[in-house]
Design a protein around this motif. Sequence first.
Motif, PDB file in Angstrom:
ATOM      1  N   LYS A  97      92.283 -39.043  10.391  1.00 53.72           N
ATOM      2  CA  LYS A  97      93.702 -39.348  10.145  1.00 53.72           C
ATOM      3  C   LYS A  97      94.596 -38.258  10.713  1.00 53.72           C
ATOM      4  CE  LYS A  97      95.364 -42.219   8.264  1.00 53.72           C
ATOM      5  NZ  LYS A  97      96.006 -43.455   8.741  1.00 53.72           N
ATOM      6  N   GLY A  98      94.168 -37.001  10.563  1.00 52.80           N
ATOM      7  CA  GLY A  98      94.967 -35.904  11.117  1.00 52.80           C
ATOM      8  C   GLY A  98      95.021 -35.943  12.632  1.00 52.80           C
ATOM      9  N   ILE A  99      93.888 -36.236  13.270  1.00 47.64           N
ATOM     10  CA  ILE A  99      93.858 -36.304  14.739  1.00 47.64           C
ATOM     11  C   ILE A  99      94.727 -37.439  15.249  1.00 47.64           C
ATOM     12  CG2 ILE A  99      92.350 -36.761  16.728  1.00 47.64           C
ATOM     13  CD1 ILE A  99      90.118 -35.336  15.218  1.00 47.64           C
ATOM     14  N   SER A 100      94.714 -38.564  14.534  1.00 47.44           N
ATOM     15  CA  SER A 100      95.531 -39.708  14.961  1.00 47.44           C
ATOM     16  C   SER A 100      97.026 -39.427  14.848  1.00 47.44           C
ATOM     17  CB  SER A 100      95.175 -40.944  14.122  1.00 47.44           C
ATOM     18  OG  SER A 100      95.543 -40.756  12.759  1.00 47.44           O
ATOM     19  N   ARG A 101      97.388 -38.391  14.090  1.00 47.60           N
ATOM     20  CA  ARG A 101      98.809 -38.040  13.923  1.00 47.60           C
ATOM     21  C   ARG A 101      99.215 -36.839  14.790  1.00 47.60           C
ATOM     22  NH1 ARG A 101      98.632 -42.318  12.014  1.00 47.60           N
ATOM     23  NH2 ARG A 101      99.424 -43.068   9.990  1.00 47.60           N
ATOM     24  N   ILE A 102      98.326 -36.360  15.653  1.00 45.46           N
ATOM     25  CA  ILE A 102      98.669 -35.236  16.519  1.00 45.46           C
ATOM     26  C   ILE A 102      99.842 -35.616  17.411  1.00 45.46           C
ATOM     27  CG2 ILE A 102      97.878 -33.869  18.495  1.00 45.46           C
ATOM     28  CD1 ILE A 102      95.146 -33.715  17.252  1.00 45.46           C
ATOM     29  N   GLY A 103     100.822 -34.745  17.491  1.00 39.47           N
ATOM     30  CA  GLY A 103     102.065 -35.013  18.214  1.00 39.47           C
ATOM     31  C   GLY A 103     103.239 -35.135  17.265  1.00 39.47           C
ATOM     32  N   ASN A 104     102.949 -35.463  16.003  1.00 33.49           N
ATOM     33  CA  ASN A 104     103.976 -35.528  14.964  1.00 33.49           C
ATOM     34  C   ASN A 104     104.164 -34.137  14.355  1.00 33.49           C
ATOM     35  OD1 ASN A 104     104.449 -38.397  15.064  1.00 33.49           O
ATOM     36  ND2 ASN A 104     102.472 -38.660  14.051  1.00 33.49           N
ATOM     37  N   LEU A 106     103.933 -31.027  11.919  1.00 35.36           N
ATOM     38  CA  LEU A 106     102.767 -30.585  11.163  1.00 35.36           C
ATOM     39  C   LEU A 106     102.830 -31.042   9.709  1.00 35.36           C
ATOM     40  CD1 LEU A 106     100.159 -28.931  11.371  1.00 35.36           C
ATOM     41  CD2 LEU A 106     101.485 -26.919  10.687  1.00 35.36           C
ATOM     42  N   LYS A 107     104.025 -31.087   9.144  1.00 40.27           N
ATOM     43  CA  LYS A 107     104.185 -31.513   7.755  1.00 40.27           C
ATOM     44  C   LYS A 107     103.747 -32.959   7.584  1.00 40.27           C
ATOM     45  CE  LYS A 107     105.459 -31.073   3.468  1.00 40.27           C
ATOM     46  NZ  LYS A 107     104.699 -30.205   2.546  1.00 40.27           N
ATOM     47  N   ASN A 108     104.091 -33.809   8.551  1.00 38.11           N
ATOM     48  CA  ASN A 108     103.679 -35.210   8.477  1.00 38.11           C
ATOM     49  C   ASN A 108     102.160 -35.353   8.571  1.00 38.11           C
ATOM     50  OD1 ASN A 108     106.367 -35.832   8.340  1.00 38.11           O
ATOM     51  ND2 ASN A 108     106.556 -36.501  10.473  1.00 38.11           N
ATOM     52  N   ILE A 109     101.549 -34.514   9.397  1.00 38.42           N
ATOM     53  CA  ILE A 109     100.084 -34.543   9.525  1.00 38.42           C
ATOM     54  C   ILE A 109      99.432 -34.148   8.206  1.00 38.42           C
ATOM     55  CG2 ILE A 109      98.104 -33.539  10.717  1.00 38.42           C
ATOM     56  CD1 ILE A 109      99.865 -33.173  13.172  1.00 38.42           C
ATOM     57  N   GLU A 110      99.969 -33.110   7.578  1.00 38.31           N
ATOM     58  CA  GLU A 110      99.412 -32.657   6.300  1.00 38.31           C
ATOM     59  C   GLU A 110      99.541 -33.734   5.224  1.00 38.31           C
ATOM     60  OE1 GLU A 110     101.452 -29.090   5.340  1.00 38.31           O
ATOM     61  OE2 GLU A 110     100.349 -27.852   6.781  1.00 38.31           O
ATOM     62  N   VAL A 111     100.678 -34.413   5.185  1.00 37.86           N
ATOM     63  CA  VAL A 111     100.887 -35.477   4.197  1.00 37.86           C
ATOM     64  C   VAL A 111      99.920 -36.630   4.433  1.00 37.86           C
ATOM     65  CG1 VAL A 111     102.521 -37.208   3.360  1.00 37.86           C
ATOM     66  CG2 VAL A 111     103.292 -34.871   3.773  1.00 37.86           C
ATOM     67  N   SER A 112      99.717 -36.994   5.695  1.00 35.14           N
ATOM     68  CA  SER A 112      98.790 -38.087   6.009  1.00 35.14           C
ATOM     69  C   SER A 112      97.366 -37.743   5.580  1.00 35.14           C
ATOM     70  CB  SER A 112      98.829 -38.381   7.517  1.00 35.14           C
ATOM     71  OG  SER A 112     100.116 -38.787   7.932  1.00 35.14           O
ATOM     72  N   MET A 208      85.910 -30.601   1.339  1.00 36.23           N
ATOM     73  CA  MET A 208      86.996 -31.337   1.991  1.00 36.23           C
ATOM     74  C   MET A 208      88.197 -30.433   2.226  1.00 36.23           C
ATOM     75  SD  MET A 208      86.587 -34.791  -0.331  1.00 36.23           S
ATOM     76  CE  MET A 208      88.243 -35.391   0.016  1.00 36.23           C
ATOM     77  N   GLU A 209      88.584 -29.688   1.209  1.00 34.20           N
ATOM     78  CA  GLU A 209      89.740 -28.808   1.326  1.00 34.20           C
ATOM     79  C   GLU A 209      89.510 -27.725   2.374  1.00 34.20           C
ATOM     80  OE1 GLU A 209      90.196 -27.392  -2.634  1.00 34.20           O
ATOM     81  OE2 GLU A 209      91.371 -29.130  -3.306  1.00 34.20           O
ATOM     82  N   SER A 210      88.314 -27.161   2.393  1.00 36.36           N
ATOM     83  CA  SER A 210      87.996 -26.110   3.352  1.00 36.36           C
ATOM     84  C   SER A 210      88.092 -26.621   4.789  1.00 36.36           C
ATOM     85  CB  SER A 210      86.590 -25.572   3.072  1.00 36.36           C
ATOM     86  OG  SER A 210      86.209 -24.619   4.036  1.00 36.36           O
ATOM     87  N   ASN A 211      87.558 -27.800   5.039  1.00 30.50           N
ATOM     88  CA  ASN A 211      87.602 -28.361   6.393  1.00 30.50           C
ATOM     89  C   ASN A 211      89.017 -28.751   6.805  1.00 30.50           C
ATOM     90  OD1 ASN A 211      84.700 -28.976   7.680  1.00 30.50           O
ATOM     91  ND2 ASN A 211      84.545 -29.121   5.463  1.00 30.50           N
ATOM     92  N   VAL A 212      89.813 -29.234   5.889  1.00 28.27           N
ATOM     93  CA  VAL A 212      91.200 -29.594   6.208  1.00 28.27           C
ATOM     94  C   VAL A 212      92.009 -28.345   6.545  1.00 28.27           C
ATOM     95  CG1 VAL A 212      93.349 -30.474   5.222  1.00 28.27           C
ATOM     96  CG2 VAL A 212      91.218 -31.740   4.919  1.00 28.27           C
ATOM     97  N   ILE A 213      91.798 -27.276   5.791  1.00 27.22           N
ATOM     98  CA  ILE A 213      92.501 -26.018   6.080  1.00 27.22           C
ATOM     99  C   ILE A 213      92.154 -25.522   7.477  1.00 27.22           C
ATOM    100  CG2 ILE A 213      92.670 -23.580   5.440  1.00 27.22           C
ATOM    101  CD1 ILE A 213      92.365 -24.459   2.520  1.00 27.22           C
ATOM    102  N   ASP A 214      90.878 -25.588   7.817  1.00 29.72           N
ATOM    103  CA  ASP A 214      90.455 -25.160   9.160  1.00 29.72           C
ATOM    104  C   ASP A 214      91.088 -26.033  10.239  1.00 29.72           C
ATOM    105  OD1 ASP A 214      88.928 -23.178   8.035  1.00 29.72           O
ATOM    106  OD2 ASP A 214      87.044 -24.315   8.107  1.00 29.72           O
ATOM    107  N   PHE A 215      91.198 -27.325   9.965  1.00 30.58           N
ATOM    108  CA  PHE A 215      91.799 -28.235  10.947  1.00 30.58           C
ATOM    109  C   PHE A 215      93.290 -27.949  11.130  1.00 30.58           C
ATOM    110  CE2 PHE A 215      93.973 -32.304  11.849  1.00 30.58           C
ATOM    111  CZ  PHE A 215      93.427 -32.566  13.097  1.00 30.58           C
ATOM    112  N   LEU A 219      95.393 -26.714  14.554  1.00 34.36           N
ATOM    113  CA  LEU A 219      96.594 -27.294  15.146  1.00 34.36           C
ATOM    114  C   LEU A 219      97.707 -26.261  15.325  1.00 34.36           C
ATOM    115  CD1 LEU A 219      96.850 -30.701  13.212  1.00 34.36           C
ATOM    116  CD2 LEU A 219      95.812 -30.245  15.446  1.00 34.36           C
ATOM    117  N   GLN A 220      97.681 -25.209  14.552  1.00 31.35           N
ATOM    118  CA  GLN A 220      98.701 -24.178  14.634  1.00 31.35           C
ATOM    119  C   GLN A 220      98.367 -23.098  15.682  1.00 31.35           C
ATOM    120  OE1 GLN A 220      98.734 -23.101  10.420  1.00 31.35           O
ATOM    121  NE2 GLN A 220     100.825 -23.914  10.241  1.00 31.35           N
ATOM    122  N   GLU A 221      97.161 -23.090  16.162  1.00 32.03           N
ATOM    123  CA  GLU A 221      96.753 -22.046  17.098  1.00 32.03           C
ATOM    124  C   GLU A 221      97.579 -22.026  18.378  1.00 32.03           C
ATOM    125  OE1 GLU A 221      92.602 -22.119  17.901  1.00 32.03           O
ATOM    126  OE2 GLU A 221      92.034 -21.459  15.892  1.00 32.03           O
TER     127      GLU A 221
END
Length: 225
Positions: A97-104, A106-112, A208-215, A219-221
Amino acid sequence: MLISVMQDPVIEGLESEESISLLELLTNGGYMMIPILLLWMVAIYIFVERTRTLSAAAKTPESFKDQIRSMVIAGDISGALMLCSKTDTPVARMIEKGISRIGNPLKNIEVSIENVGKLEIYRLEKNLNLLATISGAAPMIGFLGTVTGMIQAFIAIAQEEGAVSPKLLSSGIYEAMITTAAGLFVGILAYLGYNYLVSKVGKVIHTMESNVIDFIDLLQEPKKQ
């Protein structure tokens, strides 16, 4: 020799009276054993099904995170989405879901990702409340069976003419206590199973939380460079 021959019938009679099979013991518990048995079967089903589901949810391939990182950095979004779709885990579905929202933003990606995470947690916790209910309901049903059994036993004693037989009194009481023992047995095991599954859910959520934080950090790199 004569003593042993005379004692054998007595011993055999005592053994035949004292030996009661488990099935006979449960049958003597009365009709209240039926709901307790049903709760026991439901508890076993939930425990086995949830254990298998949680074990599968926790098995995210070790190379998954590295492959996603390489593909996102290389700009291979379609390849990353395909990899996520082939990986049947909560982490993969959240990352997808996060990858499909790349380009939006960052806040929208986190919410998704957070919304998908809530759905995944709901799936992980499916039927756990029912198992907790069984752990509390089974002893109560057993106690109710004991109360009704004791009432029937005292009714039988009251209707007995003359001296009350100790056998009649003891048999009525022990039959009434069977439901309490069975209810406690089911309730204790259901309670232990519930706590075990809750701990497994907690571990999966932590992963799940650990992997989402890494993702999100991935995206911020580019912004940091």
